[in-house]
Design a protein around this motif. Structure first.
Motif, PDB file in Angstrom:
ATOM      1  N   ILE A 259     -11.056  -4.113  -9.181  1.00 24.11           N
ATOM      2  CA  ILE A 259     -11.638  -3.053  -9.989  1.00 24.11           C
ATOM      3  C   ILE A 259     -12.512  -3.688 -11.068  1.00 24.11           C
ATOM      4  N   GLY A 260     -13.612  -3.040 -11.396  1.00 26.84           N
ATOM      5  CA  GLY A 260     -14.467  -3.552 -12.455  1.00 26.84           C
ATOM      6  C   GLY A 260     -15.402  -2.481 -12.983  1.00 26.84           C
ATOM      7  N   ARG A 261     -15.368  -2.280 -14.297  1.00 27.18           N
ATOM      8  CA  ARG A 261     -16.303  -1.382 -14.968  1.00 27.18           C
ATOM      9  C   ARG A 261     -16.815  -2.113 -16.211  1.00 27.18           C
ATOM     10  N   SER A 262     -18.114  -2.114 -16.410  1.00 24.96           N
ATOM     11  CA  SER A 262     -18.671  -2.785 -17.575  1.00 24.96           C
ATOM     12  C   SER A 262     -20.100  -2.339 -17.804  1.00 24.96           C
ATOM     13  N   ALA A 263     -20.576  -2.609 -19.014  1.00 23.51           N
ATOM     14  CA  ALA A 263     -21.999  -2.434 -19.276  1.00 23.51           C
ATOM     15  C   ALA A 263     -22.730  -3.563 -18.556  1.00 23.51           C
ATOM     16  N   VAL A 264     -23.813  -3.222 -17.897  1.00 21.92           N
ATOM     17  CA  VAL A 264     -24.531  -4.217 -17.096  1.00 21.92           C
ATOM     18  C   VAL A 264     -25.980  -4.295 -17.558  1.00 21.92           C
ATOM     19  N   SER A 265     -26.308  -5.413 -18.179  1.00 21.92           N
ATOM     20  CA  SER A 265     -27.694  -5.669 -18.577  1.00 21.92           C
ATOM     21  C   SER A 265     -28.070  -7.120 -18.312  1.00 21.92           C
TER      22      SER A 265
ATOM     23  N   LYS B 232     -26.294  -9.359 -10.579  1.00 19.81           N
ATOM     24  CA  LYS B 232     -26.151 -10.064  -9.308  1.00 19.81           C
ATOM     25  C   LYS B 232     -24.818  -9.726  -8.652  1.00 19.81           C
ATOM     26  N   PHE B 233     -23.754  -9.650  -9.445  1.00 16.77           N
ATOM     27  CA  PHE B 233     -22.443  -9.332  -8.872  1.00 16.77           C
ATOM     28  C   PHE B 233     -22.467  -7.950  -8.226  1.00 16.77           C
ATOM     29  N   LEU B 234     -23.064  -6.975  -8.900  1.00 12.40           N
ATOM     30  CA  LEU B 234     -23.116  -5.626  -8.333  1.00 12.40           C
ATOM     31  C   LEU B 234     -24.007  -5.559  -7.102  1.00 12.40           C
ATOM     32  N   GLU B 235     -25.059  -6.323  -7.096  1.00  9.19           N
ATOM     33  CA  GLU B 235     -25.913  -6.385  -5.906  1.00  9.19           C
ATOM     34  C   GLU B 235     -25.123  -6.851  -4.688  1.00  9.19           C
ATOM     35  N   MET B 236     -24.189  -7.775  -4.926  1.00  2.92           N
ATOM     36  CA  MET B 236     -23.426  -8.352  -3.826  1.00  2.92           C
ATOM     37  C   MET B 236     -22.225  -7.504  -3.423  1.00  2.92           C
ATOM     38  N   TYR B 237     -21.602  -6.796  -4.376  1.00  5.16           N
ATOM     39  CA  TYR B 237     -20.290  -6.210  -4.077  1.00  5.16           C
ATOM     40  C   TYR B 237     -20.132  -4.731  -4.419  1.00  5.16           C
ATOM     41  N   PHE B 238     -21.203  -4.054  -4.823  1.00 11.22           N
ATOM     42  CA  PHE B 238     -21.062  -2.643  -5.199  1.00 11.22           C
ATOM     43  C   PHE B 238     -20.485  -1.804  -4.055  1.00 11.22           C
ATOM     44  N   ASP B 239     -20.904  -2.056  -2.834  1.00  7.66           N
ATOM     45  CA  ASP B 239     -20.442  -1.270  -1.683  1.00  7.66           C
ATOM     46  C   ASP B 239     -19.402  -2.004  -0.835  1.00  7.66           C
TER      47      ASP B 239
ATOM     48  N   CYS C 174     -13.841  -3.775  -3.075  1.00  2.00           N
ATOM     49  CA  CYS C 174     -14.243  -3.689  -4.474  1.00  2.00           C
ATOM     50  C   CYS C 174     -14.509  -2.253  -4.909  1.00  2.00           C
ATOM     51  N   ASN C 175     -14.102  -1.956  -6.120  1.00  2.37           N
ATOM     52  CA  ASN C 175     -14.457  -0.706  -6.791  1.00  2.37           C
ATOM     53  C   ASN C 175     -15.100  -1.106  -8.116  1.00  2.37           C
ATOM     54  N   VAL C 176     -16.381  -1.458  -8.061  1.00  5.38           N
ATOM     55  CA  VAL C 176     -17.068  -1.998  -9.229  1.00  5.38           C
ATOM     56  C   VAL C 176     -18.330  -1.194  -9.505  1.00  5.38           C
ATOM     57  N   GLY C 177     -18.671  -1.090 -10.785  1.00  6.16           N
ATOM     58  CA  GLY C 177     -19.870  -0.355 -11.157  1.00  6.16           C
ATOM     59  C   GLY C 177     -20.175  -0.533 -12.621  1.00  6.16           C
ATOM     60  N   GLN C 178     -21.315  -0.008 -13.040  1.00  9.37           N
ATOM     61  CA  GLN C 178     -21.715  -0.114 -14.441  1.00  9.37           C
ATOM     62  C   GLN C 178     -21.511   1.215 -15.138  1.00  9.37           C
ATOM     63  N   ILE C 179     -21.263   1.155 -16.439  1.00  3.35           N
ATOM     64  CA  ILE C 179     -20.969   2.370 -17.203  1.00  3.35           C
ATOM     65  C   ILE C 179     -22.081   2.704 -18.185  1.00  3.35           C
ATOM     66  N   ASN C 180     -23.025   1.793 -18.380  1.00  2.00           N
ATOM     67  CA  ASN C 180     -24.137   2.079 -19.284  1.00  2.00           C
ATOM     68  C   ASN C 180     -25.305   2.664 -18.500  1.00  2.00           C
TER      69      ASN C 180
ATOM     70  N   HIS D 298     -29.600   2.129 -11.984  1.00  6.52           N
ATOM     71  CA  HIS D 298     -28.822   3.363 -11.975  1.00  6.52           C
ATOM     72  C   HIS D 298     -28.056   3.555 -10.674  1.00  6.52           C
ATOM     73  N   ARG D 299     -28.461   2.857  -9.624  1.00  8.44           N
ATOM     74  CA  ARG D 299     -27.773   3.009  -8.336  1.00  8.44           C
ATOM     75  C   ARG D 299     -26.334   2.493  -8.398  1.00  8.44           C
ATOM     76  N   TRP D 300     -26.014   1.710  -9.428  1.00 13.36           N
ATOM     77  CA  TRP D 300     -24.650   1.191  -9.580  1.00 13.36           C
ATOM     78  C   TRP D 300     -23.827   2.019 -10.570  1.00 13.36           C
ATOM     79  N   GLN D 301     -24.398   3.098 -11.069  1.00 11.08           N
ATOM     80  CA  GLN D 301     -23.749   3.884 -12.113  1.00 11.08           C
ATOM     81  C   GLN D 301     -22.485   4.560 -11.588  1.00 11.08           C
ATOM     82  N   LEU D 302     -21.398   4.359 -12.304  1.00 13.57           N
ATOM     83  CA  LEU D 302     -20.137   5.024 -11.991  1.00 13.57           C
ATOM     84  C   LEU D 302     -19.515   5.509 -13.291  1.00 13.57           C
ATOM     85  N   PRO D 303     -18.683   6.533 -13.241  1.00 12.82           N
ATOM     86  CA  PRO D 303     -18.048   7.017 -14.477  1.00 12.82           C
ATOM     87  C   PRO D 303     -17.033   6.007 -15.002  1.00 12.82           C
TER      88      PRO D 303
END
Length: 341
Positions: A176-182, A188-195, A199-205, A211-216
């Motif tokens: 699991i991973g949620r964080s601000a991503v800038s 790079k991590f989200l590009e590799m593992y978002f789907d 993994c259940n990872v995404g950005q919160i900002n 925006h394609r990685w945006q999750l609540p």
């Protein structure tokens, strides 16, 4: 996209209620923090400075070797008295317009010393070593970092620990991973593992470029349903590493580059946390290994929990903080003083 963000907003009030009802964290409430902070300004500075000698004598109640080891880890200064006049006077040490939490947390201990002394403070997410000795929250782990003297700053946000009720065996076999991503490395991590299915990872900002990685946002309690929690460094350290290492989940991250009062530089890969390569290429392999070798996973969790325990003794933490500051003044030719030895 809009639905996800609205869902996140609706869950904020529920999040606070869940924490209060379940009692899963020793949550650092802002209201309590500021009550304590402002109460310190009611105590005359001369009284704080008078009782300093008695506070320093508390070392007799602790393992002196351990205390000095940590003091010397945070403060690596050697004698440099010639630079004293280049430092800023504590008389000018006043509440800034920004980064006030840094001031409040440092004032907790600076008030015990004479304001005739001189020191530099470098607030914020510090990733370089200053030319003159300065008190900082963070510093690079490697290289000559002696001018970066670490204090326990922004501790209400960074030093949060949990009581995890979920055994490792009952958690989901996922990361699991949620964080601000800038930062590029987080992107790079989200590009590799978002789907990725593990993994259940995404950005919160909100970020138009990603925006394609945006999750609540999800609650801390929901993080604890997973066996693995991502702890990627941001501008400096991974803020969530402290509470993750106090849980029954495994912290997953590359070897850290920066450190704070948590002494990230002392963490041992695959002993305190699960190490992955800096290019993240072995993530699936590492997750699968500890799913299949639960006994090793449990040992890492135990080691991590034991590491966290050393930061929970408030009196000892206070003593170490005072001694770190005292050493700063001693090494810069501004001590010793009566009762401080």
């Amino acid at each position: 996209m809009v639905d996800r963000i609205d869902s996140s907003k609706r869950s904020k009030k529920l999040t606070k209620l869940r924490y209060s009802l379940w009692g899963l964290t020793q949550k650092n409430l802002k209201q309590v923090y500021y009550i304590v902070v402002f109460s310190r300004f009611l105590v005359p500075r001369f009284w704080s400075q008078f009782i300093l000698r008695f506070k320093l004598k508390r070392i007799q109640a602790f393992d002196a070797d351990y205390v000095y080891e940590r003091v010397n880890y945070y403060n690596k200064l050697t004698e440099c008295s010639t630079i004293k006049d280049k430092l800023e006077s504590l008389k000018d040490y006043k509440l800034p317009e920004r980064q006030r939490v840094y001031y409040f947390d440092s004032y907790q201990y600076i008030r015990y010393f004479s304001f005739k002394k001189r020191a530099n403070f470098l607030f914020g997410d510090v990733t370089t070593v200053p030319d003159l000795p300065a008190f900082v929250k963070s510093r690079p782990i490697h290289g000559d970092n002696r001018n970066s003297v670490v204090l326990k700053l922004v501790k209400a946000r960074h030093f949060l620990f949990v009581n995890d009720p979920v055994p490792f065996a009952e958690k989901k076999d996922m990361l699991i991973g949620r964080s601000a991503v800038s930062q590029p490395h987080r992107q790079k991590f989200l590009e590799m593992y978002f789907d990725h299915p593990m993994c259940n990872v995404g950005q919160i900002n909100l970020n138009e470029d990603s925006h394609r990685w945006q999750l609540p946002k999800i609650t801390l309690r929901e993080h604890l349903n997973y066996k693995f929690i991502l702890c990627l460094e941001g501008n400096d350290v991974a803020t969530n590493l402290k509470w993750v290492m106090s849980s029954n989940s495994l912290a997953v991250m590359p070897k850290p580059i920066y450190e704070t009062w948590f002494m990230e530089g002392k963490l041992i890969p695959d002993y305190h946390y699960v190490e992955i390569k800096s290019d993240y290429s072995d993530l699936q392999e590492r997750l699968s290994y500890y799913i299949e070798h639960e006994d090793e996973a449990l040992q890492i969790i135990q080691n991590a929990n034991n590491y966290v325990k050393q930061f929970k003794n408030k009196k000892r933490e206070s003593l170490i903080s005072l001694m770190v500051i005292k050493k700063y003044f001693d090494m810069t030719g501004q001590g010793p003083f009566a009762g401080a030895n």
